[in-house]
Design a protein around this motif. Sequence first.
Motif, short mmCIF file in Angstrom:
data_model
loop_
_atom_site.label_atom_id
_atom_site.label_comp_id
_atom_site.label_asym_id
_atom_site.label_seq_id
_atom_site.Cartn_x
_atom_site.Cartn_y
_atom_site.Cartn_z
N SER A 184 0.85 -1.18 0.00
CA SER A 184 0.00 0.00 0.00
C SER A 184 0.89 1.23 0.00
O SER A 184 1.78 1.36 0.83
N SER A 206 6.12 2.32 -3.52
CA SER A 206 5.28 1.13 -3.67
C SER A 206 6.08 -0.15 -3.93
O SER A 206 5.50 -1.23 -3.95
N ASN A 216 -2.81 2.16 -16.14
CA ASN A 216 -4.06 1.42 -16.17
C ASN A 216 -3.87 0.15 -16.98
O ASN A 216 -2.99 0.05 -17.81
N HIS A 275 -9.62 -1.55 -17.09
CA HIS A 275 -9.98 -0.17 -16.79
C HIS A 275 -10.38 0.60 -18.04
O HIS A 275 -9.86 0.35 -19.12
N ARG A 328 -9.22 6.06 -16.79
CA ARG A 328 -8.92 5.68 -15.41
C ARG A 328 -7.42 5.63 -15.19
O ARG A 328 -6.67 5.13 -16.03
N ARG A 329 -6.97 6.15 -14.06
CA ARG A 329 -5.56 6.08 -13.70
C ARG A 329 -5.42 5.53 -12.30
O ARG A 329 -5.99 6.05 -11.34
N LYS A 330 -4.67 4.46 -12.19
CA LYS A 330 -4.27 3.92 -10.90
C LYS A 330 -2.85 4.46 -10.69
O LYS A 330 -2.20 4.88 -11.64
N THR A 331 -2.37 4.46 -9.46
CA THR A 331 -1.05 5.02 -9.21
C THR A 331 -0.21 4.12 -8.33
O THR A 331 -0.72 3.44 -7.43
N TRP A 332 1.06 4.12 -8.63
CA TRP A 332 2.08 3.58 -7.74
C TRP A 332 2.99 4.75 -7.44
O TRP A 332 3.17 5.65 -8.26
#
Length: 84
Positions: free
Chosen positions: A3, A14, A29, A34, A38-42
Amino acid sequence: MNSPETAGSAPVCSAKGCRTDAVWVLAWNNPKLHTPERRKTWLACEEHREHLSQFLGVRGFLKDVVALNEWEQDSADGPDSSRA
């Protein structure tokens, strides 16, 4: 990956096992899961930025790498900012 942030603490990298302060945001993404916007992040420290970028890039997931302070500023600007 772990996390990237714990409530009340500075954002950390991360990369598995790394507890170093993050300085980069890797926006990504998975197009099979997705929607395109959409954007996920590390989050990444200097040491792990390249490794995490390559991991996502090889899979075609990496969309952007931005300095954490810039990402936070864009987020503070609200939903009308240019960042997806």
